[in-house]
Write an enzyme that holds these catalytic residues in place. Structure first.
Site, short mmCIF file in Angstrom:
data_model
loop_
_atom_site.label_atom_id
_atom_site.label_comp_id
_atom_site.label_asym_id
_atom_site.label_seq_id
_atom_site.Cartn_x
_atom_site.Cartn_y
_atom_site.Cartn_z
N ASP A 67 0.83 -1.21 0.00
CA ASP A 67 0.00 0.00 0.00
C ASP A 67 0.86 1.26 0.00
O ASP A 67 2.08 1.18 0.16
CB ASP A 67 -0.99 -0.01 1.19
CG ASP A 67 -0.36 -0.46 2.50
OD1 ASP A 67 0.88 -0.46 2.59
OD2 ASP A 67 -1.10 -0.81 3.43
N ASN A 136 -7.85 -1.94 14.16
CA ASN A 136 -9.26 -2.16 13.77
C ASN A 136 -9.40 -3.38 12.87
O ASN A 136 -10.46 -3.59 12.27
CB ASN A 136 -9.81 -0.91 13.06
CG ASN A 136 -9.07 -0.60 11.77
OD1 ASN A 136 -8.17 -1.32 11.36
ND2 ASN A 136 -9.45 0.49 11.11
N HIS A 138 -7.63 -4.01 10.11
CA HIS A 138 -7.29 -3.86 8.69
C HIS A 138 -6.03 -4.63 8.33
O HIS A 138 -5.15 -4.83 9.16
CB HIS A 138 -7.23 -2.37 8.27
CG HIS A 138 -6.03 -1.61 8.75
ND1 HIS A 138 -6.06 -0.25 8.97
CD2 HIS A 138 -4.75 -1.99 9.03
CE1 HIS A 138 -4.86 0.16 9.36
NE2 HIS A 138 -4.06 -0.88 9.41
N GLU A 143 -9.87 -1.15 5.20
CA GLU A 143 -10.52 -0.80 6.46
C GLU A 143 -11.79 -1.63 6.66
O GLU A 143 -12.29 -2.24 5.70
CB GLU A 143 -10.88 0.69 6.43
CG GLU A 143 -9.67 1.63 6.24
CD GLU A 143 -8.83 1.81 7.51
OE1 GLU A 143 -8.68 0.86 8.30
OE2 GLU A 143 -8.30 2.92 7.69
C1 F6R Z 1 1.29 -1.35 6.30
C2 F6R Z 1 -0.07 -1.80 6.37
C3 F6R Z 1 -0.87 -1.81 7.62
C4 F6R Z 1 -0.05 -2.18 8.86
C5 F6R Z 1 -0.92 -2.11 10.12
C6 F6R Z 1 -0.10 -2.39 11.35
O1 F6R Z 1 1.80 -1.48 4.97
O2 F6R Z 1 -0.58 -2.19 5.37
O3 F6R Z 1 -1.94 -2.71 7.47
O4 F6R Z 1 0.48 -3.46 8.70
O5 F6R Z 1 -1.50 -0.86 10.23
O6 F6R Z 1 0.84 -1.38 11.51
P1 F6R Z 1 1.98 -1.51 12.60
O7 F6R Z 1 2.85 -2.65 12.18
O8 F6R Z 1 2.74 -0.20 12.49
O9 F6R Z 1 1.32 -1.71 13.89
#
Ligand code: F6R
Length: 265
Positions: A67, A136, A138, A143
């Site tokens: 992403d 959440n 995701h 989302e």
């Molecule tokens: C990042 C992504 C997000 C993260 C998620 C957890 O490329 O796609 O889904 O993996 O928000 O983030 P962290 O690892 O910072 O807790």
């Protein structure tokens, strides 16, 4: 689902790196899907170390970013492109022509996303998709409410996701992006193998819901329950609320030391 619980983040990262190295030994032109964020940082460090010790070679490996924030160019310090350069790309021998990233400044987002999907197909699909999980539920920036049939696209970010990134953008005197480009849930589910990483007690609740709760678009990561080859690597704190934890540990005991039987071809 293959659920592994490790004593700490370091052990988890080393084992995740071992899984990837094992896959690379079988398939040197491995296609990796890469998540950014805090969670996979230790894994990328371990892969860099393994490269320095000549235990892995990236010259034929292909990578796809999961992403990217909309509006940021690849040189923006908070872009995921910069994150990857800093933590992996500049430290190993990945070839620039083997690096594929979503462009947050793409003029025609729809055709850019379609071309990205076509590239994944052209490369033979993603062998191992590395994922983190948001508070959440995701994965990528899919989302809650994202369709299980969703493909790579523009996604509006929830306030909780924006809040998780607020401090970094605030420190630069900038607004947190309101949208992001992300591989869709269907895109992710097409990866041959999924490596989901979660660490820390703050993730324990959502990890339980995603792995043991109902499969629902309210918890996007729960769609992984449908995937035939998922490896979930948790540290001890992230496993706190798992209801079948004793069983997972029992399975681990019986199968360790583990040779990973990944679907690569
Ligand atoms: C990042 C992504 C997000 C993260 C998620 C957890 O490329 O796609 O889904 O993996 O928000 O983030 P962290 O690892 O910072 O807790």
């Amino acid at each position: 689902m293959n659920i592994f619980i490790f004593k700490d983040q370091q052990e988890l990262a080393q084992e995740a790196a071992r899984l990837i190295i094992e896959a690379w030994e079988k398939k040197p032109d491995l296609v990796l899907g890469l998540a950014s964020g805090r969670t996979p940082l230790n894994l990328y460090n371990c892969l860099v170390q393994a490269y320095q010790e000549k235990r892995i070679d990236f010259s034929r490996i292909r990578v796809f970013g999961l992403d990217e924030f909309k509006g940021l160019n690849h040189d923006h310090p908070l872009s995921f492109a910069s994150y990857f350069k800093e933590n992996l790309f500049n430290l190993v021998n990945l070839r620039p022509e083997n690096i594929f990233l979503l462009d947050g400044q793409a003029k025609n987002i729809e055709s850019h996303c379609q071309a990205y999907e076509a590239l994944i197909t052209q490369m033979g699909g993603i062998d191992i998709q590395i994922l983190g999980i948001g508070l959440n539920g995701h994965i990528g920036f899919n989302e809650p409410g994202s369709s299980f049939g969703s493909r790579t696209r523009l996604q509006i970010l929830t306030e909780e996701t924006r809040a998780a990134h607020l401090a970094y953008f605030q420190a630069m005197g900038e607004e947190t992006p309101v949208m992001a480009l992300t591989m869709g849930l269907a895109t992710i589910l097409e990866a041959k193998n999924i490596l989901l990483l979660a660490t820390g007690e703050e993730k324990a609740q959502i990890v339980q819901e995603a792995l043991e709760g109902p499969v629902t678009t309210s918890v996007p990561a729960s769609c992984l329950q449908w995937h035939p080859s998922v490896y979930v690597f948790l540290d001890e704190p992230a496993s706190t609320f798992l209801k079948r934890k004793a069983f997972y540990l029992h399975c681990l005991k019986l199968t360790w030391p583990k040779k990973y039987s990944l679907r690569l071809f």
